[in-house]
Design an enzyme around this catalytic site. Structure first.
Site, PDB file in Angstrom:
ATOM      1  N   LYS A   1       0.814  -1.209   0.000  1.00  0.00           N
ATOM      2  CA  LYS A   1       0.000   0.000   0.000  1.00  0.00           C
ATOM      3  C   LYS A   1       0.856   1.272   0.000  1.00  0.00           C
ATOM      4  O   LYS A   1       0.668   2.158  -0.841  1.00  0.00           O
ATOM      5  CB  LYS A   1      -0.887  -0.026   1.243  1.00  0.00           C
ATOM      6  CG  LYS A   1      -1.683   1.209   1.456  1.00  0.00           C
ATOM      7  CD  LYS A   1      -2.365   1.125   2.790  1.00  0.00           C
ATOM      8  CE  LYS A   1      -1.328   1.069   3.898  1.00  0.00           C
ATOM      9  NZ  LYS A   1      -1.455   2.111   4.891  1.00  0.00           N
ATOM     10  N   THR A   2       1.792   1.327   0.913  1.00  0.00           N
ATOM     11  CA  THR A   2       2.635   2.515   1.011  1.00  0.00           C
ATOM     12  C   THR A   2       3.448   2.695  -0.262  1.00  0.00           C
ATOM     13  O   THR A   2       3.661   3.807  -0.732  1.00  0.00           O
ATOM     14  CB  THR A   2       3.574   2.409   2.221  1.00  0.00           C
ATOM     15  OG1 THR A   2       2.794   2.030   3.343  1.00  0.00           O
ATOM     16  CG2 THR A   2       4.225   3.730   2.503  1.00  0.00           C
TER      17      THR A   2
ATOM     18  N   ASP B   1      -3.981   8.428   2.819  1.00  0.00           N
ATOM     19  CA  ASP B   1      -3.575   7.126   3.334  1.00  0.00           C
ATOM     20  C   ASP B   1      -4.574   6.677   4.396  1.00  0.00           C
ATOM     21  O   ASP B   1      -5.214   7.503   5.033  1.00  0.00           O
ATOM     22  CB  ASP B   1      -2.172   7.277   3.948  1.00  0.00           C
ATOM     23  CG  ASP B   1      -1.513   5.939   4.197  1.00  0.00           C
ATOM     24  OD1 ASP B   1      -2.077   4.923   3.756  1.00  0.00           O
ATOM     25  OD2 ASP B   1      -0.436   5.914   4.810  1.00  0.00           O
ATOM     26  N   GLU B   2      -4.706   5.390   4.604  1.00  0.00           N
ATOM     27  CA  GLU B   2      -5.550   4.845   5.675  1.00  0.00           C
ATOM     28  C   GLU B   2      -6.955   5.450   5.658  1.00  0.00           C
ATOM     29  O   GLU B   2      -7.483   5.873   6.679  1.00  0.00           O
ATOM     30  CB  GLU B   2      -4.920   5.105   7.057  1.00  0.00           C
ATOM     31  CG  GLU B   2      -3.478   4.696   7.199  1.00  0.00           C
ATOM     32  CD  GLU B   2      -3.309   3.218   7.535  1.00  0.00           C
ATOM     33  OE1 GLU B   2      -4.287   2.459   7.364  1.00  0.00           O
ATOM     34  OE2 GLU B   2      -2.218   2.837   7.946  1.00  0.00           O
TER      35      GLU B   2
ATOM     36  N   GLN C   1      -8.860  -3.239   8.220  1.00  0.00           N
ATOM     37  CA  GLN C   1      -7.922  -2.701   9.195  1.00  0.00           C
ATOM     38  C   GLN C   1      -8.440  -1.418   9.836  1.00  0.00           C
ATOM     39  O   GLN C   1      -7.660  -0.608  10.344  1.00  0.00           O
ATOM     40  CB  GLN C   1      -6.558  -2.453   8.552  1.00  0.00           C
ATOM     41  CG  GLN C   1      -5.877  -3.732   8.124  1.00  0.00           C
ATOM     42  CD  GLN C   1      -4.458  -3.496   7.646  1.00  0.00           C
ATOM     43  OE1 GLN C   1      -3.591  -3.135   8.422  1.00  0.00           O
ATOM     44  NE2 GLN C   1      -4.235  -3.668   6.359  1.00  0.00           N
TER      45      GLN C   1
ATOM     46  N   ARG D   1       0.827  -8.656  11.041  1.00  0.00           N
ATOM     47  CA  ARG D   1       2.123  -7.985  11.222  1.00  0.00           C
ATOM     48  C   ARG D   1       3.261  -8.977  11.077  1.00  0.00           C
ATOM     49  O   ARG D   1       4.423  -8.597  10.946  1.00  0.00           O
ATOM     50  CB  ARG D   1       2.250  -7.337  12.612  1.00  0.00           C
ATOM     51  CG  ARG D   1       1.287  -6.211  12.947  1.00  0.00           C
ATOM     52  CD  ARG D   1       1.212  -5.171  11.905  1.00  0.00           C
ATOM     53  NE  ARG D   1       0.076  -5.426  11.032  1.00  0.00           N
ATOM     54  CZ  ARG D   1      -0.131  -4.814   9.879  1.00  0.00           C
ATOM     55  NH1 ARG D   1       0.720  -3.909   9.455  1.00  0.00           N
ATOM     56  NH2 ARG D   1      -1.166  -5.099   9.128  1.00  0.00           N
TER      57      ARG D   1
END
Length: 837
Positions: free
Chosen positions: A47-48, A235-236, A266, A681
């Site tokens: 994603k980043t 983002d997010e 998330q 994670r």
DNA sequence: AGCCCTGTCCTTTTT
DNA sequence: GGACAGGGCT
């Protein structure tokens, strides 16, 4: 594939090299430059990487200028990382990116230029939670509401929930207006906003709310931003609240070049107003939006990913993604039951020691340490991971491969204690923030007071810090005097005194916004010091303090702000107070102050420094050395590690009791998403654990394994006990039965001794503490448990009184002689070494 | 005013 | 186990 491996004929047409490293979906997300775009990015799908590459692509194609891209993140850390990674792609010349930051920092910057439109000066201070609570406390008390019944904290939460929805006092829905103190909610809100204006301050929520207000009321202002900002990146997105959504929509509505990236699975910030709906609704809000799904996971091995996917599938109302990986299956997720929290900490610490001392298999090829966004599998190139500046050699195991992720911060203590005992280096992620430490805030209060005398909150914080004999009584009197309405500020320079009599000239005056403007506390002090209303001691002390303030203010004109801070800390007696303080924290506090003075040097003026502290700066020396990472699940979002420990999977702990009580099914689903975030994670190994007994509020309680454990797919999970710690019947029957299902034949008190356990005993001996009993297992009976089976003559260990000998057993009551005090006590809640017999 | 002791509540998660 | 408030004492 790099450019120069292409045939010459294709080179000219070749995409920029950064595109070649993307998979087709990622590439689609990057290349859809205009129009609304929704990128649904599952955990670990890059994603980043997509965000930063897209930003780079916008710039390098000339579609946007560095100063015309608005890129918003939720944390400063994410913003910093994004900036660094864009620079890696384009070179540092890439150009500034002035509009890259958090919602709050960007909005604060905008508000500084338009502050007067909402009745603030552009020097407004941003209050932190602490200030906010104290202010609310005052307002509640001033309204004669019982602060004990209606705590300021609760009101702060309520105001927050309103501000998260951009509800100004006049817009609060009628049915919610009466939620606090039998209907005073909105009134207190109004008073609070008035006070903020008088103090020339705003809180976190205001930063966005004021800007929304300005955008809505002043079309010309909004238009300048429409002209300025050509492309928006978020983002997010699943974590945006209503206010952030409105803010974005207002900014995006003219050009509609809005790209949002997020993952509904998330979404873990519902409690601070995040609306998963925002992402679910995006296509509806922005018709014609392109939707790109990223489902190829590059982070975790097969079993881990499958376990996470199976767990999250228990949630309803998802957009639904099917994550997959081409990676090997790897190790199954381990689920382990332990006796209590201490045993859990021992187990985790032992595993970490085993990892760093290379008794576990080497990390898989190509898996180094890194931040989020590990290089795509097709390009296992170290240079592709700018977030870890000096990647350790592959295959070397280090402490920072390991993370312990807990539901709530209090769960960290057990691990910290254990790590300290074993000398395992650890670092708490997002621990107590530098600028929230008391000493730092005190220092800031002094500086704020020098900058502006009107800063009542700062005044109250430091009038008696260090103690100078100005107690609460005096402060109360100052309050009363400051609030006396006969005398008002006529100007911004303070009350007017009659030159002859020294009396205050009275006048009625209304401040902007209709609020009555009273004296500041400093002004009130100035007046009271001239009267006989204060006891002599307080009066003298207060006068001295006022003189100090004047002197420092004078000084601030001639010396640098750094020097000023040093002088103040010195002359106020603050450093001396800490030096005389024998407590172990005093030393750290002094060091913090030193660090503070140092960090001030990076700013040109006091103003510049103070403007940045509250939002932008986090001094957290990001020296991620070789430390085990301890973190809450929330703070772990966006990070990843080869080894992830997920302790405390017990009902009422995780899922948290409150979450379910307050939000029911919705709350539970958010907890489940948190579990999903936790598992995802992990790159190579995920260790879930639960205890049968846990201390909650300092009291022992029997707890049950989390329902989430039952929701894991058996095929991807190893449920075993390696601990050998005792599980005995009594008070924990149900837990034990379930434990047995996961840990068949765990056995009784096998006196397992791990290397860590032995070291703990050695170290404890070195520090002059008695070593722990060998093979100690503890049984904790709840009071009222008829199954207690302690006998006369057993040695027991009690949390509070230490070791002792049982003299008598009557029902649930034990009479015990304790070694230390030599006293006899009757105990109905106890801990007993199982080997005591 | 300020210190120390005791009893009463608690505790998610954060920009 | 800890933050905080209230009471009693110096």
């Amino acid at each position: 594939m790099s450019e120069d491996t292409l045939p010459i004929s294709q080179r000219a047409a070749a995409a920029p090299p950064y595109l070649a490293t993307l998979n087709p979906e990622q590439r689609a997300a990057v290349e859809a430059l205009d129009g609304p775009v929704l990128v649904l990015a599952g955990a670990g799908t890059g994603k980043t990487r997509v965000l930063t590459t897209r930003l780079a692509h916008l710039l390098s194609t000339g579609r946007a200028k560095p100063w015309s891209v608005l890129a918003v993140t939720f944390t400063n850390k994410a913003a910093r990382e994004m900036r660094e990674r864009v620079e890696v792609l384009l070179g540092p010349g890439g150009g500034g990116l002035p509009w890259l930051g958090t919602f709050h920092s960007i909005s604060a910057r905008m508000l500084r230029t338009h502050a007067e439109l909402v009745g603030l000066k552009n020097t407004f201070t941003i209050l932190d939670t602490d200030d906010q609570i104290r202010l609310l406390k005052q307002i509640i008390e001033a309204e004669n509401i019982d602060e004990k019944r209606w705590p300021a904290r609760q009101l702060a939460g309520l105001l927050d929930s309103w501000k998260n929805r951009a509800l100004t006092p006049d817009r609060v829905p009628k049915n919610e207006a009466f939620q606090f103190a039998d209907g005073a909610g909105v009134k207190l809100y109004t008073l609070y906003q008035q006070r903020l204006k008088i103090l020339n301050a705003c809180d976190f929520g205001d930063l966005l709310m004021h800007m929304i207000d300005i955008f809505q009321r002043h079309a010309d202002v909004l238009e300048t931003y429409h002209k300025k900002l050509s492309h928006l990146l978020v983002d997010e997105y699943q974590d945006t609240n209503v206010a952030q959504y409105l803010w974005l929509r207002l900014l995006a509505q003219a050009r509609k070049n809005l790209c949002v990236v997020g993952d509904d699975d998330q979404s873990i910030y519902g409690w601070r107003g995040a609306e998963v709906d925002n992402i679910l609704r995006f296509e509806h809000d922005f018709p014609g939006a392109q939707v790109v799904r990223l489902e190829r996971n590059y982070r975790s091995t097969g079993h881990i990913l499958a376990a996470a996917a199976h767990l999250i599938a228990h949630n309803r109302g998802r957009l639904g993604k099917t994550l997959f990986t081409d990676d090997e299956l790897g190790a199954r997720v381990k689920v382990r039951g332990v006796w209590d929290g201490e045993a859990e900490a021992r187990l985790v610490a032992d595993d970490i020691e085993a990892w760093v001392s290379a008794t576990l298999p080497l990390p898989l090829a190509g898996r180094g340490l890194g931040g989020e966004g590990r290089a795509n599998a097709q390009t296992p190139d170290v240079s592709d991971r700018p977030s870890s500046p000096t990647p350790p050699p592959l295959g070397r195991r280090i402490y920072s491969d390991c993370a312990v992720l807990v539901r709530a911060a209090w769960q960290m203590r057990a691990f910290e204690e254990r790590f300290l005992m074993l000398r395992i280096p650890y670092k708490v992620i997002g621990g107590p923030r530098f600028f929230e430490r008391a000493e730092v805030r005190d220092a800031h209060a002094y500086l704020r007071l020098i900058r502006s005398e009107d800063d009542d909150l700062a005044f109250e914080r430091v009038v008696n810090q260090p103690k100078r004999g100005v107690g609460e009584g005096t402060v109360q009197k100052l309050h009363a005097h400051a609030g006396k309405p006969q005398v008002r500020f006529v100007t911004d320079h303070g009350p007017l005194f009659d030159a002859e009599t020294g009396e205050v000239v009275t006048a009625q005056d209304e401040a902007p916004g209709g609020a009555t403007r009273f004296r500041s506390m400093v002004a009130a002090a100035r007046e009271l010091v001239l009267t006989d209303e204060l006891p002599l001691k307080a009066k003298t002390a207060l006068r001295a303090f006022l003189n100090d303030l004047d002197r420092w203010r004078e000084l601030s004109r001639s010396v640098s702000h750094v020097e000023l801070a040093e002088t103040i800390l010195d002359e106020s007696g603050y450093t001396e107070m800490l030096r005389n303080d024998k407590s172990p924290q005093a030393q750290t506090r002094l060091e913090n102050l030193k660090e503070l003075v140092q960090s001030m040097g990076q700013y040109d003026t006091l103003e510049a420094y103070l403007e940045h502290v509250s939002l932008v700066l986090d001094i957290e020396a990001e020296s991620e050395g070789e430390n085990v990472q301890l973190s809450t699940l929330h703070a772990a979002k966006g990070l990843e590690w080869p080894l992830v420990f997920l302790p405390g999977w017990e009902e009422e702990v995780f899922p948290s009791k409150r979450s379910i009580e307050e939000s029911g099914e919705k709350g539970l689903e958010e907890e489940r998403r948190l579990a999903y975030v936790g598992i995802t994670r992990a790159r190579e190994r995920a260790y879930i654990s639960f205890a049968a007994n846990r201390q909650i509020y300092g009291r022992w309680q029997t707890v049950l394994p989390s329902r989430f454990i039952d929701e894991l797919p058996p095929a991807n999970v190893d449920a075993i006990s390696e601990t050998g710690y005792a599980m005995q019947a009594g008070g924990v029957r149900e837990a034990a039965a379930r434990f047995d299902a996961y840990a068949p034949g765990a056995g009784f008190n096998s006196a397992y001794q791990s290397p860590g356990w032995r070291r703990a005993q050695e170290n404890a001996g070195k520090r002059g503490k008695p070593p722990m009993l060998e093979g100690e297992a503890r049984l904790i009976a709840k009071s009222g448990d008829e199954d207690s089976h302690y006998q006369r003559g057993d040695r027991i260990f009690h949390q509070k009184f230490g070791y002792g000998l049982i003299r008598a057993v009557e029902g649930n009551k034990l009479t015990v002689d304790f070694d230390k005090a030599g006293e006899k006590r009757v105990i109905d809640s106890f801990v007993i070494p199982a080997s005591a017999a």
